[in-house]
Design an enzyme around this catalytic site. Sequence first.
Site, mmCIF file in Angstrom:
data_model
loop_
_atom_site.group_PDB
_atom_site.id
_atom_site.type_symbol
_atom_site.label_atom_id
_atom_site.label_comp_id
_atom_site.label_asym_id
_atom_site.label_seq_id
_atom_site.Cartn_x
_atom_site.Cartn_y
_atom_site.Cartn_z
ATOM 1 N N MET A 51 0.813 -1.214 0.000
ATOM 2 C CA MET A 51 0.000 0.000 0.000
ATOM 3 C C MET A 51 0.845 1.263 0.000
ATOM 4 O O MET A 51 0.420 2.301 -0.508
ATOM 5 C CB MET A 51 -0.917 0.009 1.224
ATOM 6 N N TYR A 52 2.022 1.218 0.584
ATOM 7 C CA TYR A 52 2.817 2.430 0.757
ATOM 8 C C TYR A 52 3.275 2.956 -0.599
ATOM 9 O O TYR A 52 4.182 2.402 -1.227
ATOM 10 C CB TYR A 52 4.039 2.163 1.646
#
Length: 282
Positions: A51-52
């Site tokens: 997700m980052y």
Amino acid sequence: MQTVKIGATSLPAVGIGTWHTGDDPQKRPAEVQAIRISLDHGVRVIDTAEMYGMGRAEEVVKEAIQGYARDQIYIIDKVLPENASHRQLERSLDQSLRRVGTDYFDLYLLHWRGSVPLSETVDELERMVTKGKIRHWGVSNFDVADLQELWQLPAGQYCVANEDLYNLDERGIEFGLLPLMKKHNLPLIAYSPLAQADTISGQLTTDPLLGELAANHQASVYQIMLAWTLRYGNVLSIPKAGSPEHALANIQAAAITFTDDELTALAKRFPAPTSKQPLATI
């Protein structure tokens, strides 16, 4: 440096968080150097997630670990809940492995609960352990009821860590959740241990008590906050370091120990919860 045991592995209690890493291309050289400086000074854990930056943080990690012995680095990655299914988990895992440039993760976490049944996700995580693509698995943003549900599953006992928000401004997990985890010997991975200190309601960077303790320990307020998360053990704290200077400061914070009077003063200024709180997340 203090240590924490995850699975059978003893690790330094301060790791490297990578949330927002890779978001600004101009900061990438400093972020890479911060990770390398940390590794050079004994840090072993790098925590990242698909997700980052939608993979950008993982790509920074790949660049940073070039030239280091893989078995000396403990890499944590996370799968998004919508990807934690029989159909998608291995595909997402393979993409993350490619972006990080490794053929296994030491620990792979379900980032938070979603619509995929927990039993399905655990089955897939166990399958990835069997295939050698991950060494261990765990969870993130799990509360008491989530862990109790997990432990009812046949393979739930193989969860080796829970990653949750924990800092001076967010102590809610101390009521119920942390005692339960201690009972089951499940270590906490504390994310955002510095509480985004300049922006939250408490304005922790200008707090008089924290300033006094920082002066007493010849440290910064940030180092006091980080050391506080480690005070009782069984915690791996993963602050982000955007520069080599921040990385070194984080490492040095692990050496700070508080007196009983200092802990009492901190507890009075930042009270522990006296009832169950909704699980805090950011």
